[in-house]
Design a protein around this motif. Structure first.
Motif, PDB file in Angstrom:
ATOM      1  N   VAL A 142       0.842  -1.199   0.000  1.00 14.35           N
ATOM      2  CA  VAL A 142       0.000   0.000   0.000  1.00 14.35           C
ATOM      3  C   VAL A 142       0.881   1.254   0.000  1.00 14.35           C
ATOM      4  CG1 VAL A 142      -0.174   0.202   2.518  1.00 14.35           C
ATOM      5  CG2 VAL A 142      -2.024   1.060   1.083  1.00 14.35           C
ATOM      6  N   VAL A 143       0.389   2.336  -0.610  1.00 15.03           N
ATOM      7  CA  VAL A 143       1.137   3.591  -0.658  1.00 15.03           C
ATOM      8  C   VAL A 143       0.376   4.641   0.149  1.00 15.03           C
ATOM      9  CG1 VAL A 143       2.164   5.357  -2.131  1.00 15.03           C
ATOM     10  CG2 VAL A 143       2.024   2.995  -2.944  1.00 15.03           C
ATOM     11  N   TRP A 144       0.966   5.049   1.262  1.00 17.97           N
ATOM     12  CA  TRP A 144       0.366   6.059   2.132  1.00 17.97           C
ATOM     13  C   TRP A 144       1.293   7.266   2.263  1.00 17.97           C
ATOM     14  CZ3 TRP A 144      -1.052   2.031   6.436  1.00 17.97           C
ATOM     15  CH2 TRP A 144      -2.262   1.409   6.110  1.00 17.97           C
ATOM     16  N   GLU A 145       1.979   7.642   1.237  1.00 18.78           N
ATOM     17  CA  GLU A 145       2.911   8.763   1.296  1.00 18.78           C
ATOM     18  C   GLU A 145       2.200  10.029   1.781  1.00 18.78           C
ATOM     19  OE1 GLU A 145       6.135   8.841   0.489  1.00 18.78           O
ATOM     20  OE2 GLU A 145       6.532   7.052  -0.690  1.00 18.78           O
ATOM     21  N   LEU A 159       1.520  -5.490   5.856  1.00 22.37           N
ATOM     22  CA  LEU A 159       1.902  -4.221   5.246  1.00 22.37           C
ATOM     23  C   LEU A 159       3.321  -4.289   4.688  1.00 22.37           C
ATOM     24  CD1 LEU A 159       0.408  -1.868   7.973  1.00 22.37           C
ATOM     25  CD2 LEU A 159      -0.309  -1.934   5.580  1.00 22.37           C
ATOM     26  N   ARG A 160       3.721  -5.458   4.272  1.00 22.15           N
ATOM     27  CA  ARG A 160       5.062  -5.600   3.715  1.00 22.15           C
ATOM     28  C   ARG A 160       5.228  -4.714   2.478  1.00 22.15           C
ATOM     29  NH1 ARG A 160       5.130 -12.001   3.185  1.00 22.15           N
ATOM     30  NH2 ARG A 160       2.944 -11.504   2.727  1.00 22.15           N
ATOM     31  N   GLU A 161       6.418  -4.098   2.380  1.00 23.71           N
ATOM     32  CA  GLU A 161       6.790  -3.258   1.248  1.00 23.71           C
ATOM     33  C   GLU A 161       5.879  -2.040   1.090  1.00 23.71           C
ATOM     34  OE1 GLU A 161       7.220  -5.549  -2.290  1.00 23.71           O
ATOM     35  OE2 GLU A 161       8.723  -6.879  -1.429  1.00 23.71           O
ATOM     36  N   LEU A 162       5.280  -1.564   2.161  1.00 20.60           N
ATOM     37  CA  LEU A 162       4.469  -0.355   2.055  1.00 20.60           C
ATOM     38  C   LEU A 162       5.371   0.858   1.828  1.00 20.60           C
ATOM     39  CD1 LEU A 162       3.171   1.101   5.429  1.00 20.60           C
ATOM     40  CD2 LEU A 162       5.191  -0.353   5.266  1.00 20.60           C
ATOM     41  N   LEU A 163       4.826   1.888   1.188  1.00 20.97           N
ATOM     42  CA  LEU A 163       5.503   3.171   1.031  1.00 20.97           C
ATOM     43  C   LEU A 163       4.721   4.189   1.858  1.00 20.97           C
ATOM     44  CD1 LEU A 163       6.383   3.341  -2.787  1.00 20.97           C
ATOM     45  CD2 LEU A 163       7.914   2.900  -0.873  1.00 20.97           C
ATOM     46  N   ALA A 164       5.333   4.693   2.904  1.00 19.96           N
ATOM     47  CA  ALA A 164       4.596   5.567   3.819  1.00 19.96           C
ATOM     48  C   ALA A 164       5.509   6.647   4.392  1.00 19.96           C
ATOM     49  CB  ALA A 164       3.974   4.741   4.952  1.00 19.96           C
ATOM     50  N   ARG A 165       6.337   7.241   3.547  1.00 23.84           N
ATOM     51  CA  ARG A 165       7.185   8.333   4.012  1.00 23.84           C
ATOM     52  C   ARG A 165       6.320   9.533   4.400  1.00 23.84           C
ATOM     53  NH1 ARG A 165      11.375   7.827  -0.968  1.00 23.84           N
ATOM     54  NH2 ARG A 165       9.347   7.677  -1.999  1.00 23.84           N
ATOM     55  N   ARG A 171      -0.584   7.319  17.385  1.00 20.60           N
ATOM     56  CA  ARG A 171      -1.507   6.492  18.184  1.00 20.60           C
ATOM     57  C   ARG A 171      -2.130   5.359  17.379  1.00 20.60           C
ATOM     58  NH1 ARG A 171      -2.618  11.424  18.304  1.00 20.60           N
ATOM     59  NH2 ARG A 171      -4.632  11.163  17.281  1.00 20.60           N
ATOM     60  N   ALA A 172      -1.536   4.993  16.255  1.00 21.69           N
ATOM     61  CA  ALA A 172      -2.055   3.867  15.468  1.00 21.69           C
ATOM     62  C   ALA A 172      -1.812   2.559  16.215  1.00 21.69           C
ATOM     63  CB  ALA A 172      -1.379   3.824  14.103  1.00 21.69           C
ATOM     64  N   SER A 173      -2.683   1.594  15.984  1.00 14.97           N
ATOM     65  CA  SER A 173      -2.513   0.266  16.582  1.00 14.97           C
ATOM     66  C   SER A 173      -2.119  -0.702  15.474  1.00 14.97           C
ATOM     67  CB  SER A 173      -3.814  -0.194  17.253  1.00 14.97           C
ATOM     68  OG  SER A 173      -3.620  -1.455  17.883  1.00 14.97           O
ATOM     69  N   LEU A 174      -0.866  -1.158  15.534  1.00 14.94           N
ATOM     70  CA  LEU A 174      -0.329  -2.056  14.508  1.00 14.94           C
ATOM     71  C   LEU A 174       0.322  -3.266  15.169  1.00 14.94           C
ATOM     72  CD1 LEU A 174       1.235   0.700  12.237  1.00 14.94           C
ATOM     73  CD2 LEU A 174      -0.690  -0.758  11.604  1.00 14.94           C
ATOM     74  N   ARG A 175      -0.298  -3.758  16.205  1.00 17.16           N
ATOM     75  CA  ARG A 175       0.241  -4.916  16.918  1.00 17.16           C
ATOM     76  C   ARG A 175       0.289  -6.131  15.992  1.00 17.16           C
ATOM     77  NH1 ARG A 175       0.744  -4.862  22.276  1.00 17.16           N
ATOM     78  NH2 ARG A 175       0.301  -7.090  22.505  1.00 17.16           N
ATOM     79  N   ARG A 176       1.429  -6.799  16.029  1.00 19.18           N
ATOM     80  CA  ARG A 176       1.679  -8.022  15.244  1.00 19.18           C
ATOM     81  C   ARG A 176       1.640  -7.774  13.732  1.00 19.18           C
ATOM     82  NH1 ARG A 176      -1.762  -8.917  19.194  1.00 19.18           N
ATOM     83  NH2 ARG A 176      -3.497  -8.762  17.733  1.00 19.18           N
ATOM     84  N   ALA A 177       1.590  -6.521  13.305  1.00 18.79           N
ATOM     85  CA  ALA A 177       1.565  -6.217  11.867  1.00 18.79           C
ATOM     86  C   ALA A 177       2.912  -6.569  11.235  1.00 18.79           C
ATOM     87  CB  ALA A 177       1.254  -4.739  11.632  1.00 18.79           C
ATOM     88  N   ARG A 178       2.882  -6.867   9.937  1.00  9.88           N
ATOM     89  CA  ARG A 178       4.100  -7.184   9.183  1.00  9.88           C
ATOM     90  C   ARG A 178       4.443  -5.982   8.305  1.00  9.88           C
ATOM     91  NH1 ARG A 178       3.595 -13.021   6.468  1.00  9.88           N
ATOM     92  NH2 ARG A 178       5.839 -12.608   6.221  1.00  9.88           N
ATOM     93  N   LEU A 179       5.552  -5.319   8.635  1.00 11.08           N
ATOM     94  CA  LEU A 179       5.978  -4.138   7.909  1.00 11.08           C
ATOM     95  C   LEU A 179       7.368  -4.330   7.306  1.00 11.08           C
ATOM     96  CD1 LEU A 179       4.552  -2.817  10.895  1.00 11.08           C
ATOM     97  CD2 LEU A 179       4.264  -1.090   9.159  1.00 11.08           C
ATOM     98  N   ASP A 180       7.741  -5.571   7.055  1.00 14.14           N
ATOM     99  CA  ASP A 180       9.062  -5.872   6.527  1.00 14.14           C
ATOM    100  C   ASP A 180       9.283  -5.163   5.184  1.00 14.14           C
ATOM    101  OD1 ASP A 180       9.360  -7.726   8.663  1.00 14.14           O
ATOM    102  OD2 ASP A 180       8.234  -9.203   7.508  1.00 14.14           O
ATOM    103  N   ASP A 181      10.495  -4.618   5.013  1.00 15.34           N
ATOM    104  CA  ASP A 181      10.913  -3.960   3.761  1.00 15.34           C
ATOM    105  C   ASP A 181      10.082  -2.720   3.442  1.00 15.34           C
ATOM    106  OD1 ASP A 181      12.925  -5.976   3.024  1.00 15.34           O
ATOM    107  OD2 ASP A 181      11.193  -7.292   2.772  1.00 15.34           O
ATOM    108  N   GLY A 182       9.336  -2.196   4.412  1.00 11.60           N
ATOM    109  CA  GLY A 182       8.550  -0.987   4.176  1.00 11.60           C
ATOM    110  C   GLY A 182       9.395   0.270   4.342  1.00 11.60           C
ATOM    111  N   ASP A 183       8.889   1.383   3.837  1.00 12.11           N
ATOM    112  CA  ASP A 183       9.569   2.668   3.958  1.00 12.11           C
ATOM    113  C   ASP A 183       8.700   3.616   4.760  1.00 12.11           C
ATOM    114  OD1 ASP A 183      11.025   4.969   3.760  1.00 12.11           O
ATOM    115  OD2 ASP A 183      11.322   4.865   1.589  1.00 12.11           O
ATOM    116  N   ASN A 201      14.332  -5.052   7.946  1.00  7.34           N
ATOM    117  CA  ASN A 201      14.852  -4.280   6.812  1.00  7.34           C
ATOM    118  C   ASN A 201      13.968  -3.074   6.463  1.00  7.34           C
ATOM    119  OD1 ASN A 201      17.046  -6.129   6.392  1.00  7.34           O
ATOM    120  ND2 ASN A 201      15.558  -7.520   5.455  1.00  7.34           N
ATOM    121  N   ALA A 202      13.155  -2.618   7.383  1.00  4.65           N
ATOM    122  CA  ALA A 202      12.312  -1.446   7.131  1.00  4.65           C
ATOM    123  C   ALA A 202      13.150  -0.175   7.239  1.00  4.65           C
ATOM    124  CB  ALA A 202      11.156  -1.401   8.128  1.00  4.65           C
ATOM    125  N   ARG A 203      12.728   0.875   6.516  1.00  7.42           N
ATOM    126  CA  ARG A 203      13.385   2.180   6.588  1.00  7.42           C
ATOM    127  C   ARG A 203      12.566   3.085   7.502  1.00  7.42           C
ATOM    128  NH1 ARG A 203      17.197   3.807   3.329  1.00  7.42           N
ATOM    129  NH2 ARG A 203      16.445   5.947   3.259  1.00  7.42           N
TER     130      ARG A 203
END
Length: 270
Positions: A142-145, A159-165, A171-183, A201-203
């Protein structure tokens, strides 16, 4: 008919620096998001200055921002982020120069192989650019730039490989979420819950992680350079190979350049 106030333009002033003029509607949004603070000043003519919180139509937006805990970055934080941006741009420029050399070399090789090289290089379909969609539900890629998604509920999301710069995920709740390789560079994750999440490997360059829970999370190989982790929870978090150059540790310690996996304090000045 448009409200006359919507057609007005305003100057802003902070620490003596004047910017603008900006349309009323745009400035109201900036006040609501905390980008313009209640104690900053506004003026329609650049001469008569008043605090944002005392001027309509900004007073209501300023109250909302204060209740939500949103406020402008300090000068120190803005300077630190700007430095991180400049270093990131320089790294990308160097990477781009190397890429140009590789492309030229490939073209030479293809020309030696004959006319089939041109068709091979330019006949292959290219992937369309990834466009930001602030209404997109949590999903891989997903792209949330630059989106404002404060309070997002995304427990267990992929949420792997998301773009969210520059995204706002306060206050977001992202427990157990997968954000590997995301930005998530320069993202605002103040007070967010990422307990047990994976960010391999997330940025997270320049990200604001003040008061964020990363307990039991996996940040192996993540780039946390210049990130602000003041007050963050890191118990049992995996930081193997994580870059922490000039990051701010939960206790306020500034990590020395070259810190990997753990925060090495900057040596005391002689």
């Amino acid at each position: 008919m448009h409200d006359d106030s919507e057609m007005q333009h305003w100057f802003t002033r902070r620490s003596g620096e004047v910017a603008g003029p900006f349309p009323t509607a745009w400035l109201v949004r900036q006040v609501r998001k905390g980008q313009v603070g209640a104690t900053d000043q506004v003026s329609r003519d650049g001469a008569d200055w008043r605090a944002v919180g005392s001027v309509q139509p900004f007073a209501g937006a300023a109250i909302q921002a204060l209740k939500a805990g949103r406020h402008p970055l300090s000068e120190e934080e803005e300077e630190r982020r700007e430095q991180a941006r400049q270093e990131l741009l320089e790294a990308e420029r160097r990477a781009g120069s190397n890429l140009v050399g590789m492309v030229v070399g490939a073209l030479v090789l293809l020309s030696l192989l004959g006319g089939f090289g041109y068709a091979f290089l330019f006949g292959v379909d290219t992937a369309p650019p990834r466009v930001a969609d602030c209404n997109a539900p949590p999903a891989a890629g997903v792209v949330w730039e630059s989106c404002s998604l404060a309070g997002l509920q995304g427990d267990d999301a992929d949420l792997r490989e998301l773009l969210a710069r520059n995204v706002d995920l306060q206050r977001a709740s992202l427990r157990r979420a997968r954000l590997d390789d995301g930005d998530l560079s320069y993202a605002n994750l103040t007070g967010a819950d990422l307990g047990f999440a994976t960010l391999r490997n997330a940025r997270l360059v320049g990200a604001t992680l003040t008061g964020t829970s990363l307990a039991f999370g996996d940040l192996s190989g993540a780039d946390l350079s210049y990130a602000n982790l003041r007050g963050a929870r890191l118990e049992k978090a995996v930081l193997a190979g994580a870059r922490l150059d000039k990051a701010i540790w939960p206790d306020g310690t500034l990590c020395a350049p070259g810190s990997v996996g753990t925060c090495n304090p900057l040596p005391a000045a002689p």
